[in-house]
Scaffold this motif. Structure first.
Motif, short mmCIF file in Angstrom:
data_model
loop_
_atom_site.label_atom_id
_atom_site.label_comp_id
_atom_site.label_asym_id
_atom_site.label_seq_id
_atom_site.Cartn_x
_atom_site.Cartn_y
_atom_site.Cartn_z
N ARG A 1 -10.26 -12.25 7.14
CA ARG A 1 -9.38 -13.33 6.66
C ARG A 1 -9.43 -13.42 5.14
N LEU A 2 -10.63 -13.38 4.57
CA LEU A 2 -10.78 -13.45 3.12
C LEU A 2 -10.16 -12.24 2.43
N ARG A 3 -10.33 -11.07 3.04
CA ARG A 3 -9.75 -9.84 2.48
C ARG A 3 -8.22 -9.94 2.44
N ALA A 4 -7.62 -10.46 3.51
CA ALA A 4 -6.16 -10.59 3.58
C ALA A 4 -5.66 -11.57 2.52
N VAL A 5 -6.36 -12.69 2.34
CA VAL A 5 -5.96 -13.67 1.32
C VAL A 5 -6.08 -13.06 -0.08
N ALA A 6 -7.19 -12.36 -0.34
CA ALA A 6 -7.39 -11.74 -1.65
C ALA A 6 -6.33 -10.68 -1.92
N THR A 7 -6.00 -9.90 -0.92
CA THR A 7 -4.96 -8.87 -1.08
C THR A 7 -3.62 -9.51 -1.43
N GLU A 8 -3.28 -10.58 -0.73
CA GLU A 8 -2.01 -11.26 -1.02
C GLU A 8 -2.02 -11.88 -2.40
N ALA A 9 -3.13 -12.47 -2.81
CA ALA A 9 -3.22 -13.05 -4.15
C ALA A 9 -3.02 -11.97 -5.21
N GLU A 10 -3.68 -10.84 -5.03
CA GLU A 10 -3.53 -9.73 -5.98
C GLU A 10 -2.10 -9.21 -6.00
N ARG A 11 -1.46 -9.10 -4.84
CA ARG A 11 -0.08 -8.65 -4.77
C ARG A 11 0.83 -9.58 -5.55
N ARG A 12 0.66 -10.86 -5.32
CA ARG A 12 1.52 -11.84 -6.00
C ARG A 12 1.27 -11.87 -7.51
N LEU A 13 0.03 -11.72 -7.92
CA LEU A 13 -0.28 -11.69 -9.34
C LEU A 13 0.35 -10.47 -10.02
N SER A 14 0.41 -9.36 -9.31
CA SER A 14 0.94 -8.14 -9.91
C SER A 14 2.46 -8.17 -10.08
N VAL A 15 3.14 -9.02 -9.31
CA VAL A 15 4.60 -9.10 -9.41
C VAL A 15 5.07 -10.42 -9.99
N ALA A 16 4.15 -11.23 -10.44
CA ALA A 16 4.50 -12.55 -10.95
C ALA A 16 5.42 -12.43 -12.15
#
Length: 117
Positions: A91-106
């Motif tokens: 669960r934590l890995r999935a949240v971190a992955t999504e946060a990183e994805r969103r930060l990279s396209v912000a």
């Protein structure tokens, strides 16, 4: 229905027991190491959490001995505890992955961009 996320003390305790059984003082030291010194678990908090995790079947008493006239219990993860920790790690890995994805396209809004000019 979605399960609640694990509270940090529970996550840290289960993580500290994932690779080897440990007694109370060793758990306090291991939690400090895992958290890079950020979390200093107090004895009362530790033993309250251990009692709760025992009751939930996530940990078990692996050994009991007397050291310097004091009882020492060593705790270990159960299969259920290992499963709960693996689920929380995913669960934590999935949240971190999504946060990183969103930060990279912000996209920085013009209002925010102006604050940096």
């Amino acid at each position: 229905m979605t399960e609640r996320s694990m509270q940090e003390p529970t996550l840290l305790l289960l993580t500290a027991l994932a690779d080897a059984p440990r007694h109370g003082y060793a758990l306090i030291q291991e939690i400090a190491a895992i958290s890079d010194g950020r979390v200093k678990m107090r004895t009362g908090t530790l033993y309250g959490a251990l009692d709760r995790l025992l009751g939930q079947g996530l940990i078990e008493v692996a050994a009991e001995e007397v050291v310097d006239g004091r009882a020492r219990r060593t705790y270990a993860l159960t299969g259920a505890g290992r499963g709960a920790l693996a689920t929380e790690a995913e669960r934590l890995r999935a949240v971190a992955t999504e946060a990183e994805r969103r930060l990279s396209v912000a996209v920085v809004s013009p209002r925010v961009r102006g604050a940096f000019a």
